[in-house]
Design an enzyme around this catalytic site. Structure first.
Site, mmCIF file in Angstrom:
data_model
loop_
_atom_site.group_PDB
_atom_site.id
_atom_site.type_symbol
_atom_site.label_atom_id
_atom_site.label_comp_id
_atom_site.label_asym_id
_atom_site.label_seq_id
_atom_site.Cartn_x
_atom_site.Cartn_y
_atom_site.Cartn_z
ATOM 1 N N GLU A 69 -27.753 12.149 9.395
ATOM 2 C CA GLU A 69 -27.345 13.592 9.068
ATOM 3 C C GLU A 69 -26.470 13.583 7.823
ATOM 4 O OE1 GLU A 69 -27.746 16.229 10.717
ATOM 5 O OE2 GLU A 69 -28.838 15.565 12.174
ATOM 6 N N GLY A 92 -28.529 12.146 -4.943
ATOM 7 C CA GLY A 92 -27.778 13.190 -5.418
ATOM 8 C C GLY A 92 -26.536 13.471 -4.511
ATOM 9 N N TYR A 131 -20.639 21.326 10.765
ATOM 10 C CA TYR A 131 -22.362 21.199 11.154
ATOM 11 C C TYR A 131 -22.574 19.715 11.488
ATOM 12 C CZ TYR A 131 -26.997 19.633 10.692
ATOM 13 O OH TYR A 131 -28.205 19.121 11.211
ATOM 14 N N ASP A 155 -28.558 24.248 11.059
ATOM 15 C CA ASP A 155 -28.723 23.736 9.673
ATOM 16 C C ASP A 155 -29.420 24.594 8.684
ATOM 17 O OD1 ASP A 155 -31.349 23.517 10.755
ATOM 18 O OD2 ASP A 155 -31.645 21.432 10.041
ATOM 19 N N CYS A 196 -39.542 36.957 18.773
ATOM 20 C CA CYS A 196 -39.287 37.039 17.351
ATOM 21 C C CYS A 196 -39.251 38.356 17.092
ATOM 22 C CB CYS A 196 -40.254 36.350 16.635
ATOM 23 S SG CYS A 196 -39.775 36.310 14.700
#
Length: 337
Positions: free
Chosen positions: A41, A85, A124, A142, A210
């Protein structure tokens, strides 16, 4: 029901990921390793699965458990992290490992409330670990889940402006059982079906829920915020090369960009003309070109100076493994070589 449809789909189509205990193994009694869940994660923050997968396995090879990671020198962890990064994640990763290993007996807390107290673990990540590693009922949202919920609810605003509505929608649908599998199912749905572009609604197990699809606007969502111009900064770096290919490097300050990592000596980075920077040692320096790299908040253009160097002056050291350098410095070395 939304969650049951999604879980049925996940049971049949779950991605095979090195940090994941799949639904069949989970049903057979296998339990996720909290260390692997936590490590994945943290690595996946702002980074893709394709990029993380080989790096995750390399980390596990060097540090197979939290005690091994806690015992490692920070410089080694930063070097292994090079190229991923967002280097504060690596520093926090090491700090968190030390807390878990030294203060918690090597055992990760199993609730959001306790997890969020650890270094580098935000809301999160705490929810994701609690759900995936310990099957706690937690609302996990996420980037993939953001996109799914925006389309499910037909939210015609940029994600950053709709966070509260997205979380409320996610919370309403999160089941009390199999919360970890449900969260991973939503992640897989967003990654492979409800994609950023050209969502494959025909394969979506929850298409009937949806609202964006019903309105025919699924391709238009999420709404993208107006882009801000990215500032451009300039600087100078000195690439001192030894005969065997090793590069003259310095240890960057603990705080700030690339904090604590090996880097190339040079001057400050600023908008406009590159600030003057004295070379780290007397030598026949020549300009080799420019190295460009885009970071989160600005685009960087470095003038690359290079020279052959025999000895490292005090305060600097040789780096032979160039893979331990941040990407922008590796670009500069490639230009100088």
């Amino acid at each position: 029901m939304f969650s049951s449809r999604l879980l049925d789909w996940y049971d049949a189509h779950a991605r095979d990921l090195p940090w994941r205990v799949g639904p069949k193994a989970r049903a057979a009694g296998a339990q996720p390793d909290p260390y692997r869940v936590w490590l994945s994660e943290v690595m996946l923050q702002q980074t893709t699965v394709a990029t993380v997968t080989p790096r995750f396995e390399a980390f596990l090879t060097r540090w197979p458990d939290v005690a091994a990671l806690a015992a490692a020198p920070l410089e080694d962890v930063l070097g292994e992290w090079a190229g991923l990064g967002y280097y504060a994640r690596a520093r926090n990763l090491h700090a968190c490992a030390k807390v878990v290993a030294d203060e918690l007996g090597g055992v990760f807390p199993d609730t959001e409330e306790w997890l969020i107290t650890l270094p580098g673990i935000g809301p999160y990540t705490a929810a994701a670990i609690a759900a995936i590693a310990f099957d706690r009922t937690a609302v996990v949202v996420d980037g993939n889940i953001d996109r799914v919920m925006v389309r499910i609810e037909n939210i015609a605003r940029p994600i950053r402006e709709a966070k509260a509505e997205i979380r409320a929608s996610a919370a309403e649908r999160t089941p009390d059982q199999r919360a970890g599998d449900y969260a991973q199912g939503l992640m897989d749905l967003g990654a492979g079906v409800c994609r950023p572009r050209n969502p494959d609604c025909l394969l979506c197990p929850v298409a009937e829920f949806c609202e964006a699809r019903a309105a025919g606007v699924q391709d238009e969502l999420p709404v993208k915020p107006a882009k801000k111009a990215r500032p451009v900064r300039h600087g100078v770096v000195y690439v001192g090369l030894r005969e065997d290919g090793a590069v003259l490097t310095e240890r960057r300050a603990a705080k700030g960009l690339f904090g604590g990592m090996a880097g190339l000596p040079g001057g400050a980075w600023a908008e406009g003309e590159a600030p003057k920077a004295a070379p780290p040692v007397k030598a026949r320096w020549r300009e080799a070109g420019t190295a460009e790299h885009t970071l989160t908040h600005f685009h960087l253009i470095l003038t690359v100076m290079t020279a052959k160097i025999k000895e490292a002056p005090e305060g600097l050291f040789w780096t032979a493994d160039l893979e331990t350098l941040p990407t922008v410095f590796r670009k500069a070395v490639k230009i100088a070589a």
